[in-house]
Scaffold this active site. Structure first.
Site, PDB file in Angstrom:
ATOM      1  N   GLU A  26      -2.597  24.257  79.943  1.00 15.84           N
ATOM      2  CA  GLU A  26      -1.723  24.969  78.998  1.00 15.84           C
ATOM      3  C   GLU A  26      -2.555  26.033  78.295  1.00 15.84           C
ATOM      4  OE1 GLU A  26       0.400  22.389  76.332  1.00 15.84           O
ATOM      5  OE2 GLU A  26       1.292  24.058  75.227  1.00 15.84           O
ATOM      6  N   ASN A  71       4.214  23.084  74.953  1.00 11.45           N
ATOM      7  CA  ASN A  71       4.900  23.727  73.830  1.00 11.45           C
ATOM      8  C   ASN A  71       4.701  25.243  73.866  1.00 11.45           C
ATOM      9  OD1 ASN A  71       5.534  21.138  72.993  1.00 11.45           O
ATOM     10  ND2 ASN A  71       3.872  21.031  71.496  1.00 11.45           N
ATOM     11  N   GLU A 172      10.020  19.928  76.881  1.00 13.28           N
ATOM     12  CA  GLU A 172      10.365  19.043  75.755  1.00 13.28           C
ATOM     13  C   GLU A 172      11.464  19.640  74.869  1.00 13.28           C
ATOM     14  OE1 GLU A 172       6.700  17.869  73.758  1.00 13.28           O
ATOM     15  OE2 GLU A 172       6.185  16.520  75.407  1.00 13.28           O
ATOM     16  N   TYR A 243       2.124   9.675  75.627  1.00  9.65           N
ATOM     17  CA  TYR A 243       0.717   9.616  75.216  1.00  9.65           C
ATOM     18  C   TYR A 243       0.512   8.328  74.439  1.00  9.65           C
ATOM     19  CZ  TYR A 243       0.682  14.622  76.287  1.00  9.65           C
ATOM     20  OH  TYR A 243       0.786  15.837  76.922  1.00  9.65           O
ATOM     21  N   GLU A 291       3.634  14.829  81.861  1.00  5.17           N
ATOM     22  CA  GLU A 291       2.595  14.760  80.828  1.00  5.17           C
ATOM     23  C   GLU A 291       2.325  13.293  80.546  1.00  5.17           C
ATOM     24  OE1 GLU A 291       2.833  17.073  77.213  1.00  5.17           O
ATOM     25  OE2 GLU A 291       3.958  18.659  78.237  1.00  5.17           O
ATOM     26  N   GLN A 348      -4.454  16.819  79.707  1.00  7.25           N
ATOM     27  CA  GLN A 348      -4.472  18.008  80.541  1.00  7.25           C
ATOM     28  C   GLN A 348      -5.723  17.982  81.399  1.00  7.25           C
ATOM     29  OE1 GLN A 348      -3.379  21.577  78.337  1.00  7.25           O
ATOM     30  NE2 GLN A 348      -1.744  20.511  77.252  1.00  7.25           N
TER      31      GLN A 348
HETATM   32  O1  AHR Z   1      -0.145  18.301  76.078  1.00  7.38           O
HETATM   33  C1  AHR Z   1      -0.076  18.661  74.728  1.00  7.38           C
HETATM   34  C2  AHR Z   1       1.352  18.865  74.255  1.00  7.38           C
HETATM   35  O2  AHR Z   1       2.022  17.632  74.236  1.00  7.38           O
HETATM   36  C3  AHR Z   1       2.232  19.736  75.117  1.00  7.38           C
HETATM   37  O3  AHR Z   1       2.102  21.089  74.814  1.00  7.38           O
HETATM   38  C4  AHR Z   1       3.605  19.273  74.762  1.00  7.38           C
HETATM   39  O4  AHR Z   1       4.511  19.446  75.812  1.00  7.38           O
HETATM   40  C5  AHR Z   1       3.422  17.820  74.366  1.00  7.38           C
HETATM   41  O5  AHR Z   1       4.052  17.524  73.180  1.00  7.38           O
END
Ligand code: AHR
Length: 495
Positions: A26, A71, A172, A243, A291, A348
């Site tokens: 990103e 994002n 998202e 996450y 993600e 990432q």
């Molecule tokens: O990976 C970090 C962020 O986590 C990304 O930009 C977003 O899509 C998610 O909330």
């Protein structure tokens, strides 16, 4: 303690799509600038890409990389990153409160992807933009006719189309932190109409609609059903994001979180199937877990970062050994759900919650989480087999969690079985027996182990405290999985 795995050649969950070993770059923090791209670095190539980073990316053998966000994409003007670099605008990047120089855009990223031997999963901006710009971007990347945006690409020096096959319809969009956040109705309509138009332009592409940005989102379930009600026929995949953290320093709970990931996958697949029934459709919509990772170490320090600077050190989680165990468990979960999860992206790839870290002007190195990913991507290919697991268990949050987490993969091309096995016990080693039914003469030939006494051990540019080691395999001897260890076991027929 003792544990066993029984698998049978005839009982298959599904074929692994290699794209479950994808990742994500990103325009955020030092992922691009100071990560993959640093023209002043001694290891930079003629295009400014760090060759030391490319080498590490190649070791991970990543088949697809999501780009440019995240994002970030919800406020992005894709054309800012094309053409003459001297004329590219600097912008206020609102998702992460930084300055985007646009020195790198799709023109450069597609070249980097080629060097890194990977495909691009491209996201379009459905936050501040819409159908028109998604079409323009697609035409720029994939257009073959004598038309405006395809010609713009040619004028910029790219005669051949980039041929990007997978496209995400925004990012998202269910989340209130997203620029241009939408209701499920609004997004469902927009995703459906954007998808239909994009497929008219290039019928060969596959499209990912935004599912929920977490299982904990209040709208999870309702969101998917509403979006799919509008877009089922037009899209190919629904996304999931997750996450995990260990803020509470509760390692047994942390190591069990992949059970929630498993439930999230099964629930989202059920939602897709409910939509299929309602639509009386023959088509199956599969999942893109685009993600996933551990993310928490940097959350506090990020609050102190100065706004509106170029490539600030954001989301620079330094991963511990226990994080590598959690990532290993999450990979096992993806493998065991390969009948529905066809793509996934470790979020990432470089510097930003990433397996690869760099110093500006300095070293590049592998974080702890690099290793379970590398071994999954290298050897976790073929068909995942159904297993019966016998293992003692522990209890967290009223949930029973087996100490053993595992996946068993049969690679027909190599005629080998690869078992990934994690002992989640913090106190006891595990004696593991593996029964492989209908695999005549298969024996253990290789055992790779990732272990540290210290659950909080980290790697740095100067010291690699967590790295895999080869365990001696002696025929007839029991397999020992050390307490809190990740393991890869290979079985092959005796010659
Ligand atoms: O990976 C970090 C962020 O986590 C990304 O930009 C977003 O899509 C998610 O909330």
């Amino acid at each position: 303690m003792k544990a066993s795995i029984t698998a049978n050649k005839k009982f298959i969950i599904g074929e692994i799509d290699r794209r479950i070993y994808g990742s994500f770059i990103e325009h955020l923090g030092r992922a691009v600038y100071g990560g993959i791209y640093e023209p002043s670095h001694p290891n930079a190539d003629a295009d400014g890409f760090r060759t030391d980073v490319i080498e590490l990316v190649k070791k991970l053998n990543v088949p697809i990389v999501r780009y440019p966000g995240g994002n970030f994409v919800s406020g992005y003007h894709w054309e800012d990153g094309t053409g003459d670099r001297q004329k590219r605008p600097k912008r206020m990047e609102l998702a992460w409160s930084a300055v985007e120089t646009n020195e790198v855009g799709i023109d450069e990223f597609q070249a980097w992807a080629k060097k890194a031997d990977t495909e691009i999963m491209m996201a379009v901006n459905l936050g501040t933009r819409g159908i028109g710009d998604a079409l323009n971007c697609l035409e720029y990347c994939n257009g073959t006719a004598d038309t405006h945006y395809a010609n713009m690409r040619r004028k910029n020096g790219f005669e051949e189309p980039f041929g990007i096959k997978v496209w995400c319809l925004g990012n998202e969009m269910d989340a209130d932190w997203q620029i241009g956040h939408k209701t499920a109705e609004e997004y469902g309509r927009l995703a459906a109409e954007t998808a239909r138009a994009m497929k008219k332009l290039d019928p060969s592409i596959k499209l990912v609609a935004c599912g929920s940005s977490g299982r904990w989102m209040k709208s999870f379930g309702e969101w998917e059903l509403t979006v799919l009600d509008h877009a089922y026929d037009a899209i190919d995949y629904v996304s999931l994001h997750t996450y995990y953290d260990n803020f509470g320093d509760d390692t047994p709970l942390f190591l069990s979180r992949c059970e929630e990931m498993d439930a999230f996958i099964k629930e989202t697949a059920a939602l897709c199937d409910a939509a299929k029934v309602k639509k009386k459709s023959q088509k199956t919509v599969d999942l893109s877990f685009d993600e996933w990772n551990v993310w928490y170490h940097s959350r506090m320090q990020d609050k102190k970062i100065e706004k509106w600077t170029v490539a600030p050190a954001q989301l620079e989680d330094i991963y511990t050994f226990e994080d590598a165990l959690v990532v290993g468990c999450m990979l096992i979960t993806l493998q065991n759900n390969c009948d529905r999860v066809k793509m996934a992206c470790l979020a990432q790839l470089v510097n930003v919650i990433a397996p690869i870290m760099t110093e500006n002007g300095g070293k590049a190195w592998a974080q702890t989480i690099f290793y379970p990913f590398m071994y999954a991507s290298a050897y976790g290919n073929g068909s995942t087999l159904r297993t019966v697991i016998e293992s003692e268990s522990y209890c967290v949050n009223n949930r029973t969690v087996p100490y053993l987490a595992s996946s068993v993969i049969y690679n027909t091309a190599e005629n080998e079985i690869v078992v990934y096995a994690i002992n989640r016990s913090l106190d006891e080693d595990m004696e593991l027996s593996v029964a492989l039914e209908n695999f005549e003469g298969f024996c253990l030939t290789e055992h790779i182990e990732l272990y540290s006494d210290d659950l909080k051990a980290e790697n740095s540019g100067d010291e690699e405290r967590v790295s895999p080691r080869r365990v001696n395999v002696a025929s007839g001897e029991a397999i020992t999985l050390k307490k809190h260890s990740w393991n890869m076991l290979k079985f092959k027929p005796l010659a």
